[in-house]
Design a protein around this motif. Structure first.
Motif, PDB file in Angstrom:
ATOM      1  N   ALA A 487       0.829  -1.261  -0.177  1.00  0.00           N
ATOM      2  CA  ALA A 487       0.170   0.188  -0.099  1.00  0.00           C
ATOM      3  C   ALA A 487       0.538   1.212   0.078  1.00  0.00           C
ATOM      4  CB  ALA A 487      -1.307   0.365   1.578  1.00  0.00           C
ATOM      5  N   GLY A 488       1.568   1.378   0.264  1.00  0.00           N
ATOM      6  CA  GLY A 488       3.240   2.274   0.164  1.00  0.00           C
ATOM      7  C   GLY A 488       4.505   1.994   1.025  1.00  0.00           C
ATOM      8  N   GLU A 489       5.005   2.944   0.936  1.00  0.00           N
ATOM      9  CA  GLU A 489       6.062   2.578   1.846  1.00  0.00           C
ATOM     10  C   GLU A 489       6.750   4.132   2.553  1.00  0.00           C
ATOM     11  OE1 GLU A 489       9.341   0.802  -0.458  1.00  0.00           O
ATOM     12  OE2 GLU A 489      11.375   2.094   0.556  1.00  0.00           O
ATOM     13  N   LEU A 490       7.238   3.783   3.516  1.00  0.00           N
ATOM     14  CA  LEU A 490       7.813   5.271   4.429  1.00  0.00           C
ATOM     15  C   LEU A 490       8.520   5.099   5.454  1.00  0.00           C
ATOM     16  CD1 LEU A 490       3.612   5.024   6.483  1.00  0.00           C
ATOM     17  CD2 LEU A 490       4.632   6.427   4.403  1.00  0.00           C
ATOM     18  N   GLY A 491       9.240   6.340   5.002  1.00  0.00           N
ATOM     19  CA  GLY A 491      10.687   6.441   5.483  1.00  0.00           C
ATOM     20  C   GLY A 491      11.345   6.880   6.533  1.00  0.00           C
ATOM     21  N   GLY A 492      12.298   6.728   7.121  1.00  0.00           N
ATOM     22  CA  GLY A 492      12.009   8.257   7.840  1.00  0.00           C
ATOM     23  C   GLY A 492      11.212   9.173   9.028  1.00  0.00           C
ATOM     24  N   ALA A 493      11.546  10.169   8.163  1.00  0.00           N
ATOM     25  CA  ALA A 493      10.213  11.040   9.491  1.00  0.00           C
ATOM     26  C   ALA A 493       8.815  10.313   8.792  1.00  0.00           C
ATOM     27  CB  ALA A 493      10.008  12.517   9.187  1.00  0.00           C
ATOM     28  N   GLU A 494       8.987  10.276   7.749  1.00  0.00           N
ATOM     29  CA  GLU A 494       6.885  10.036   7.180  1.00  0.00           C
ATOM     30  C   GLU A 494       6.340   8.430   8.194  1.00  0.00           C
ATOM     31  OE1 GLU A 494       7.225   9.567   2.776  1.00  0.00           O
ATOM     32  OE2 GLU A 494       8.901   8.575   3.585  1.00  0.00           O
ATOM     33  N   ALA A 495       7.176   8.600   9.122  1.00  0.00           N
ATOM     34  CA  ALA A 495       6.422   7.063   9.416  1.00  0.00           C
ATOM     35  C   ALA A 495       6.231   7.463  10.869  1.00  0.00           C
ATOM     36  CB  ALA A 495       7.823   6.375   9.712  1.00  0.00           C
ATOM     37  N   THR A 496       4.407   7.255  10.737  1.00  0.00           N
ATOM     38  CA  THR A 496       4.361   7.503  12.078  1.00  0.00           C
ATOM     39  C   THR A 496       2.775   6.207  12.187  1.00  0.00           C
ATOM     40  OG1 THR A 496       2.414   9.566  10.948  1.00  0.00           O
ATOM     41  CG2 THR A 496       4.511   9.685  11.385  1.00  0.00           C
ATOM     42  N   GLN A 497       2.306   6.658  13.414  1.00  0.00           N
ATOM     43  CA  GLN A 497       1.932   5.399  13.119  1.00  0.00           C
ATOM     44  C   GLN A 497       0.320   6.041  12.377  1.00  0.00           C
ATOM     45  OE1 GLN A 497       0.655   3.826  17.552  1.00  0.00           O
ATOM     46  NE2 GLN A 497       2.055   4.935  18.071  1.00  0.00           N
ATOM     47  N   ASP A 498      -0.094   7.047  12.574  1.00  0.00           N
ATOM     48  CA  ASP A 498      -1.218   7.622  11.501  1.00  0.00           C
ATOM     49  C   ASP A 498      -0.607   7.054  10.306  1.00  0.00           C
ATOM     50  OD1 ASP A 498      -1.796   7.968  14.442  1.00  0.00           O
ATOM     51  OD2 ASP A 498      -2.910  10.086  13.630  1.00  0.00           O
ATOM     52  N   ALA A 499       0.309   7.286   9.989  1.00  0.00           N
ATOM     53  CA  ALA A 499       0.305   6.777   8.578  1.00  0.00           C
ATOM     54  C   ALA A 499       0.210   5.513   8.255  1.00  0.00           C
ATOM     55  CB  ALA A 499       2.059   7.661   8.028  1.00  0.00           C
ATOM     56  N   VAL A 500       0.922   4.716   9.317  1.00  0.00           N
ATOM     57  CA  VAL A 500       0.947   3.565   8.489  1.00  0.00           C
ATOM     58  C   VAL A 500      -0.133   2.935   8.866  1.00  0.00           C
ATOM     59  CG1 VAL A 500       2.072   1.009   9.478  1.00  0.00           C
ATOM     60  CG2 VAL A 500       3.701   3.113   9.724  1.00  0.00           C
ATOM     61  N   MET A 501      -0.911   3.359   9.284  1.00  0.00           N
ATOM     62  CA  MET A 501      -1.816   2.586  10.080  1.00  0.00           C
ATOM     63  C   MET A 501      -3.571   2.867   8.785  1.00  0.00           C
ATOM     64  SD  MET A 501      -3.231   0.484  12.440  1.00  0.00           S
ATOM     65  CE  MET A 501      -4.188  -0.739  12.197  1.00  0.00           C
ATOM     66  N   ALA A 502      -2.927   4.207   8.580  1.00  0.00           N
ATOM     67  CA  ALA A 502      -3.955   4.747   7.155  1.00  0.00           C
ATOM     68  C   ALA A 502      -3.826   3.936   5.587  1.00  0.00           C
ATOM     69  CB  ALA A 502      -4.027   6.545   7.146  1.00  0.00           C
TER      70      ALA A 502
END
Lengths: 508, 335
Positions: A487-502
């Motif tokens: 669904a997506g890849e998150l690195g460093g600062a963009e990786a927050t609980q809300d972003a991952v859960m979304a």
């Protein structure tokens, strides 16, 4: 804090099934921490929460499968003891688990009345059993012959049989654990129609789901669980974003001692997966793991993470795509090729797949290196034992000795052994599937340190974890999977609980 | 921590009975007996028989017991490999008869050199085992079914080859059934040799260690890089080869290969494994235990004969002993 139920504009009437301050502790884990929960007759009550929030444990308590350590359960206002499935059944509480409790080789009617077959002169009255079953199936609204063999039905119809079984005990409370996880959209629609009709007949429905769009579509009210507590009871038409926030809203309490390794940007990645697909499991999955890096594989249970990991390791086959180690393609469905290329895999099911429980710690540690320790057909057992002893020392496995059986170790020490056998094999890419599940806090930190040690030495780690703070705390990058896809890849600062859960729940 | 690590003996498998507790308990001898129920039972049985029958401890009789135990023990060593890997081999009795029949037929009826006939016999056992292994590992048949089929096929082939009548064994091989120096039965020597081979296979070879891993947890073994199907071929192939050796020893004692020889011996072999502490759910079993199990069966039969117990009652007693051994073992494991 739980809102006062009376403040809601929900249908009147007292709760039918209620818990008050129910708690349940497993060694090292507080699964339920004073949960208040209430479902009324004639409502669909959605139970929401991320993996490990305590939903399954709560269901186990309500269905009599698990006894709470504290608090009480009330049915129609009276405290009840639920000391087994029979107690729950007698009270009219039926549970449909994700794993169906059905016997594949019996008929539909036999399954519905399993253990309660109508009898005449001591013999099973098949005619009556099949007539009763037909009536129940008609009430559910499913077109299945009572004489059909269960094995010949699809998953959706098996579920309908489970519902008919629940109705056969005159269930007043119906608990459904992620019933839509295995259904197609059409089947979900049919299930919803049936659930609504049961609700209108006055059945109290507890509905567990991960899919937020189902909350508004079916539910009347929602209770959100987080870290074993009931954090909110809200109407089902609450905004999705608010629900997500309620599910993950917490600070990272534990310490994650992640020290990034010496990642070399550019060049050939240690592990590259591209276009990986298997019908019905996952598709178009691609990611890279570089030396010195921890890549987290996040997502909800059932998103296909374990399936991908097993396919990468060669434990299962895949239909399309490629796995490369150091730029060299890996043969598909070949564990030994993956091992030779330096991949190690610590499975999620430690007891079922990771360890020889009735073998010694020494035997378990030496399993992967058994081939390497063989000369002319004979195993160098003394050498194996020395290596195992030194690895057990390095990992700090707490044991009486190398001869102790793996079964008798604590979860954390078992996990150290399951990882240790790959360290002995010098695996350069380690796939850890839920490495800290059922592991106490102290051993968790030791496992994190080990991960740091590995990446410091230039190894790569792919870590699947359903523990969001852990994924965030330990990963350098996070690949989020949802419904079999990345669904997506998150690195460093963009990786927050809300972003991952979304990404994990598929919210745009 | 400086816990004194208890050494596993040479016969100690991963699921062996040693090493459950740290040391500091009772003295070594007590522990050896407590951890080896079958050995204790054998010694007890010998003591009882010695008291009840003055002829029992006679050297000649003891060697006779050894000779009687030999065929069962050799079959049981092969079956031990299979049971340790969580399978079962019901075909060993038939395979033993077929292998012996092949030896007699090629040497006596066809006039081939004896050494070649022996190779053919061993090859027959190996081939039967490999077919079992193929059906189990690649055909995904339950071992019970695959080897049950082989039980019938091998017995039938033995009848076909012999046309239903015994064939005389060639002389050099019949010497196997005699005694060395006038007192030591050769079958006992063969049994001892095969015991050593079985112990080495189980404890020291890659295949042996794989047997324990596969029997302990097949999926974990597979995910740790053990090629399970290939190892199953080895396991069943070994069992078939051991059966061939047992068949040759049996026929040499009778000086002829008989198509109905060793019928039902597979059950004695399985009983010997279980009495010796092997677990039918896999992962546990030792060559020494199986040897003791076979000796217990032979001592019982011999002792009951000396005491003039009827053959009918002997069956009852032996059945009860098997059940008792399994019960004691289960109880011991539970605590």
């Amino acid at each position: 804090m739980t809102k006062d139920a009376a403040a809601e504009p929900a249908p009147p009437g007292p709760p039918l099934l209620r818990t008050e301050g129910v708690s349940k502790t497993f060694p090292g884990v507080v699964a339920l921490d004073g949960v208040d929960f209430a479902v009324r007759a004639g409502e669909v009550h959605v139970l929401l929460g991320e993996n490990g929030a305590g939903k399954s444990t709560l269901i186990k308590v309500l269905s009599g499968a698990s006894r709470p350590d504290g608090g009480r359960v009330l049915m129609a206002g009276r405290p009840v003891r639920l000391h087994g499935a029979q107690d729950a059944e007698r009270l009219g509480i039926a549970t449909i688990h994700q794993e169906f409790n059905l016997v594949p080789d019996l008929t539909v009617a036999e399954n519905i009345f399993l253990g309660r077959q109508p009898r005449r002169f001591g013999l099973v009255d098949r005619a009556r059993m099949e007539a009763d079953a037909a009536a129940l199936l008609a009430r559910v609204g499913v077109d299945v012959a009572p004489t059909a063999r269960l094995r010949d039905l699809g998953v959706a119809r098996m579920q309908m049989v489970e519902i008919a079984k629940a109705l056969s005990i005159d269930a007043r409370v119906l608990i459904m654990d992620e019933p839509t996880a295995v259904l197609t959209n059409e089947e979900v629609d049919r299930l919803f129609r049936i659930v609504r009709r049961l609700r209108d007949e006055g059945v109290a429905v507890v509905f567990i789901t991960h899919k937020l769009e189902e909350v508004a579509a079916l539910g009347d009210r929602v209770t959100v669980l987080r870290d074993g507590r009931s954090v909110a009871e809200v109407p089902a038409d609450t905004e999705r974003d608010d629900l997500v926030r309620l599910m993950v809203g917490r600070s990272i309490e534990q310490q994650y001692p992640r020290r990034p390794g010496p990642v070399r940007p550019g060049g050939v990645p240690l592990l590259r997966v591209s276009g990986l697909a298997r019908a019905g499991a996952f598709r178009d999955v691609g990611f890279e793991v570089r030396g010195g890096e921890v890549v987290g594989l996040a997502g909800l249970v059932g998103a296909g993470r374990t399936e991908v990991a097993r396919a990468v390791f060669g434990a299962d086959a895949y239909d399309h795509g490629a796995v490369e180690v150091d730029g060299r393609p890996l043969a598909r469905h070949d564990v030994n090729a993956a091992m030779a290329a330096g991949i190690g895999f610590v499975p999620e099911d430690r007891k079922g797949q990771g360890l020889l429980l009735d073998a010694s710690v020494g035997e378990n540690l030496g399993l992967v290196t058994l081939r390497r320790a063989t000369r002319a057909g004979l195993v160098d057992r003394a050498g194996q034992r020395r290596a195992a002893a030194s690895m057990a020392g390095r990992l700090g496995v707490r044991m009486a000795g190398l001869d102790q059986h793996a079964r008798t170790l604590s979860g954390g020490n078992q996990q150290k052994v399951a990882i240790g056998k790959w360290l002995l094999a010098d695996s350069r890419v380690l796939i850890l599937d839920e490495p800290t599940r059922g592991v106490d806090v102290g051993a968790k930190v030791e496992i994190y340190r080990l991960v740091n040690e590995l990446t410091a030495a230039g190894h790569g780690v792919l870590m699947i974890s359903s523990d969001l703070p852990e994924v965030l705390g330990m990963s350098d990058r996070i690949v989020v999977m949802a419904q079999g896809r990345v669904a997506g890849e998150l690195g460093g600062a963009e990786a927050t609980q809300d972003a991952v859960m979304a990404l994990a729940v598929g919210t745009p | 921590m400086t816990t004194d690590v208890k050494r596993t003996g040479p016969g100690g498998g991963p699921g062996g009975q040693a090493g459950q507790k740290p040391s500091g308990g009772p003295p070594v001898l007590v522990r050896v007996f407590r951890d080896n129920g079958a050995l204790t039972a054998l010694i007890g049985l010998v003591a009882v028989m010695a008291l009840m029958s003055p002829d029992f401890l006679n050297t000649g009789n003891l060697l006779n017991v050894g000779g009687q135990a030999a065929v069962t023990a050799i079959l049981a060593f092969g079956v031990t490999f299979v049971i340790v890997s969580a399978g079962i081999d019901l075909s060993v009795g038939s395979v033993a008869a077929l292998s012996a029949m092949v030896l007699a037929w090629t040497a006596t009826s066809q006039g081939l050199p004896v050494w070649l006939a022996v190779l053919f016999a061993l090859g027959t056992g190996l081939a039967c085992g490999l077919v079992n292994g193929l059906m189990v590992a690649y055909g995904r048949l339950p071992s019970f079914i695959a080897t049950l089929a082989m039980l019938s096929v091998a017995r039938g082939l033995a009848l076909v080859v012999s046309q239903g009548s015994p064939i005389a064994f060639p002389d050099p091989v019949s010497a196997l059934g005699r005694t060395l120096g006038g007192w030591l039965p050769v079958p006992v020597l063969v049994m001892a040799g095969m015991a050593v081979v079985a112990a080495v296979v189980l404890n020291l070879t890659y295949s042996g260690r794989s047997m324990y891993a596969i029997g302990g947890n097949e999926e974990a073994a597979r995910l740790s890089g053990i090629r399970v199907p290939r190892q199953k071929l080895v396991i069943y192939g070994l069992s078939g080869t051991f059966a061939a050796v047992a068949g040759i020893v049996l026929a040499s004692r009778l000086a002829s290969a008989q198509p109905q020889a060793a019928a039902g011996y597979e059950l004695d072999a399985i009983a010997a494994c279980v009495i010796g502490g092997a677990s039918l759910s896999g992962g546990v079993g030792r060559a020494s235990g199986t040897l003791i199990g076979a000796l217990i069966l032979a001592v019982l039969r011999n002792g009951l004969n000396l005491l003039s117990v009827s053959a009918f009652w002997q069956q009852v007693v032996i059945g009860a002993v098997i059940a008792l051994a399994a019960l004691v073992d289960t109880l011991r494991r539970r605590t």
